[in-house]
Design a protein around this motif. Structure first.
Motif, PDB file in Angstrom:
ATOM      1  N   THR A   1     110.721  38.268  78.728  1.00 14.35           N
ATOM      2  CA  THR A   1     110.821  39.503  77.948  1.00 14.35           C
ATOM      3  C   THR A   1     111.940  40.344  78.538  1.00 14.35           C
ATOM      4  OG1 THR A   1     108.445  39.479  77.507  1.00 14.35           O
ATOM      5  CG2 THR A   1     109.609  41.551  77.113  1.00 14.35           C
ATOM      6  N   ILE A   2     112.871  40.788  77.674  1.00 15.96           N
ATOM      7  CA  ILE A   2     114.003  41.615  78.085  1.00 15.96           C
ATOM      8  C   ILE A   2     113.973  42.877  77.244  1.00 15.96           C
ATOM      9  CG2 ILE A   2     116.520  41.749  78.258  1.00 15.96           C
ATOM     10  CD1 ILE A   2     116.441  38.591  78.198  1.00 15.96           C
ATOM     11  N   ILE A   3     114.010  44.032  77.901  1.00 17.43           N
ATOM     12  CA  ILE A   3     114.015  45.313  77.194  1.00 17.43           C
ATOM     13  C   ILE A   3     115.144  46.155  77.768  1.00 17.43           C
ATOM     14  CG2 ILE A   3     112.729  47.422  76.680  1.00 17.43           C
ATOM     15  CD1 ILE A   3     110.151  45.769  77.094  1.00 17.43           C
ATOM     16  N   GLY A   4     115.972  46.713  76.875  1.00 16.38           N
ATOM     17  CA  GLY A   4     117.081  47.532  77.338  1.00 16.38           C
ATOM     18  C   GLY A   4     117.736  48.283  76.203  1.00 16.38           C
ATOM     19  N   PRO A   5     118.780  49.059  76.523  1.00 15.36           N
ATOM     20  CA  PRO A   5     119.481  49.852  75.502  1.00 15.36           C
ATOM     21  C   PRO A   5     120.347  48.972  74.597  1.00 15.36           C
ATOM     22  CG  PRO A   5     120.596  50.036  77.607  1.00 15.36           C
ATOM     23  CD  PRO A   5     119.339  49.244  77.856  1.00 15.36           C
ATOM     24  N   SER A   6     120.810  49.542  73.507  1.00 18.10           N
ATOM     25  CA  SER A   6     121.610  48.780  72.542  1.00 18.10           C
ATOM     26  C   SER A   6     122.922  48.287  73.143  1.00 18.10           C
ATOM     27  CB  SER A   6     121.893  49.636  71.309  1.00 18.10           C
ATOM     28  OG  SER A   6     122.637  50.787  71.679  1.00 18.10           O
ATOM     29  N   SER A   7     123.401  48.914  74.207  1.00 19.47           N
ATOM     30  CA  SER A   7     124.660  48.504  74.834  1.00 19.47           C
ATOM     31  C   SER A   7     124.508  47.261  75.717  1.00 19.47           C
ATOM     32  CB  SER A   7     125.206  49.653  75.682  1.00 19.47           C
ATOM     33  OG  SER A   7     124.271  49.992  76.697  1.00 19.47           O
ATOM     34  N   LEU A   8     123.291  46.797  75.913  1.00 14.18           N
ATOM     35  CA  LEU A   8     123.024  45.645  76.768  1.00 14.18           C
ATOM     36  C   LEU A   8     123.624  44.373  76.162  1.00 14.18           C
ATOM     37  CD1 LEU A   8     121.379  45.108  79.380  1.00 14.18           C
ATOM     38  CD2 LEU A   8     119.492  44.429  77.915  1.00 14.18           C
ATOM     39  N   GLU A   9     124.332  43.592  76.978  1.00 14.44           N
ATOM     40  CA  GLU A   9     124.877  42.306  76.530  1.00 14.44           C
ATOM     41  C   GLU A   9     123.930  41.209  76.987  1.00 14.44           C
ATOM     42  OE1 GLU A   9     128.953  41.338  77.349  1.00 14.44           O
ATOM     43  OE2 GLU A   9     129.479  43.468  77.381  1.00 14.44           O
ATOM     44  N   VAL A  10     123.368  40.475  76.039  1.00 14.01           N
ATOM     45  CA  VAL A  10     122.454  39.382  76.344  1.00 14.01           C
ATOM     46  C   VAL A  10     122.981  38.116  75.693  1.00 14.01           C
ATOM     47  CG1 VAL A  10     120.094  38.533  76.162  1.00 14.01           C
ATOM     48  CG2 VAL A  10     120.490  40.984  76.401  1.00 14.01           C
ATOM     49  N   HIS A  11     123.158  37.075  76.511  1.00 10.81           N
ATOM     50  CA  HIS A  11     123.597  35.772  76.018  1.00 10.81           C
ATOM     51  C   HIS A  11     122.505  34.768  76.339  1.00 10.81           C
ATOM     52  CE1 HIS A  11     127.845  36.913  75.296  1.00 10.81           C
ATOM     53  NE2 HIS A  11     127.545  37.839  76.191  1.00 10.81           N
ATOM     54  N   ILE A  12     122.007  34.098  75.318  1.00  7.32           N
ATOM     55  CA  ILE A  12     120.963  33.085  75.484  1.00  7.32           C
ATOM     56  C   ILE A  12     121.588  31.731  75.162  1.00  7.32           C
ATOM     57  CG2 ILE A  12     118.723  32.271  74.686  1.00  7.32           C
ATOM     58  CD1 ILE A  12     118.076  35.227  74.034  1.00  7.32           C
ATOM     59  N   ASP A  13     121.604  30.860  76.161  1.00  7.05           N
ATOM     60  CA  ASP A  13     122.267  29.561  76.050  1.00  7.05           C
ATOM     61  C   ASP A  13     123.687  29.709  75.508  1.00  7.05           C
ATOM     62  OD1 ASP A  13     120.239  28.037  77.167  1.00  7.05           O
ATOM     63  OD2 ASP A  13     119.253  27.721  75.244  1.00  7.05           O
ATOM     64  N   GLY A  14     124.412  30.717  76.005  1.00  7.60           N
ATOM     65  CA  GLY A  14     125.809  30.924  75.660  1.00  7.60           C
ATOM     66  C   GLY A  14     126.074  31.677  74.374  1.00  7.60           C
ATOM     67  N   VAL A  15     125.028  32.033  73.623  1.00 10.34           N
ATOM     68  CA  VAL A  15     125.201  32.727  72.345  1.00 10.34           C
ATOM     69  C   VAL A  15     124.741  34.170  72.498  1.00 10.34           C
ATOM     70  CG1 VAL A  15     124.520  32.784  69.922  1.00 10.34           C
ATOM     71  CG2 VAL A  15     124.819  30.592  71.078  1.00 10.34           C
ATOM     72  N   ARG A  16     125.603  35.103  72.082  1.00 12.11           N
ATOM     73  CA  ARG A  16     125.228  36.514  72.152  1.00 12.11           C
ATOM     74  C   ARG A  16     124.080  36.761  71.187  1.00 12.11           C
ATOM     75  NH1 ARG A  16     128.649  41.631  73.437  1.00 12.11           N
ATOM     76  NH2 ARG A  16     127.076  43.201  73.029  1.00 12.11           N
ATOM     77  N   SER A  17     123.024  37.425  71.689  1.00 15.09           N
ATOM     78  CA  SER A  17     121.817  37.530  70.876  1.00 15.09           C
ATOM     79  C   SER A  17     121.565  38.912  70.298  1.00 15.09           C
ATOM     80  CB  SER A  17     120.603  37.115  71.703  1.00 15.09           C
ATOM     81  OG  SER A  17     120.428  38.028  72.755  1.00 15.09           O
ATOM     82  N   ASN A  18     122.348  39.913  70.659  1.00  9.56           N
ATOM     83  CA  ASN A  18     122.080  41.250  70.111  1.00  9.56           C
ATOM     84  C   ASN A  18     123.218  41.695  69.199  1.00  9.56           C
ATOM     85  OD1 ASN A  18     123.411  41.211  72.646  1.00  9.56           O
ATOM     86  ND2 ASN A  18     123.150  43.392  72.867  1.00  9.56           N
TER      87      ASN A  18
END
Length: 165
Positions: free
Chosen positions: A67-84
């Motif tokens: 579980t990942i919770i953060g602001p809209s500016s957060l950069e999250v990459h899951i298996d190399g794909v940006r998810s937000n």
């Protein structure tokens, strides 16, 4: 001729310390401000991990629930794909059940919870809590995950790996 060469050599030797001191003074005043709250955290194991991050760049290899919770500016990459979505102003909440793969996160003021197997490396500052079986390491300290009472620690700068529990 020898006299001129000798005089020039002596003058050069006398000027080297002054030039060095001048260069050090310029470097000290023009250098960008260094953040004292920067640290590095490595951990690997199986169990429950909680990260409360103020500012960090984090990479994880996970097999379990995340579980990942953060602001809209957060950069999250899951298996190399940006998810937000870049255009969204809402907070990010990502819940992955029975996930196996890699996650990279860059940003400020976010939390991460993992139940399962995890290997992580983070640069920045915040706190971490470990419960289960595994190890953790910072630049200055290392330890094992406890099996019964969660270990909570602070990583970053002068407080690097201060164990709270």
């Amino acid at each position: 001729m020898k006299r001129i060469v000798t005089v020039l050599a002596v003058m050069a030797v006398m000027l080297v310390p002054a030039g060095t001191a001048f260069a050090q003074e310029d470097a000290a005043t023009d250098a960008p401000e260094r953040h004292r709250d920067y640290g590095v955290l490595w951990a690997k194991g199986e169990g429950h991990v909680e990260l409360d991050v103020e500012r960090a760049k984090l990479g994880m290899k996970v097999s379990g629930d995340v579980t990942i919770i953060g602001p809209s500016s957060l950069e999250v990459h899951i298996d190399g794909v940006r998810s937000n979505d870049l255009e969204s102003n809402a907070d990010i909440v990502i819940a992955l059940d029975d996930f196996t793969g890699r996650i990279a996160i860059v940003g400020t003021d976010f939390t991460v919870e993992v139940d399962g197997k995890v290997a992580l490396k983070g640069k920045g500052n915040g706190s971490a809590s470990f419960l289960g079986k595994g190890w953790w390491k910072t630049l200055h300290k290392r330890g094992l995950w406890p099996a019964d009472v969660p270990l909570t620690m602070v990583f970053g700068g002068e407080t690097d790996a201060n164990v709270l529990n």
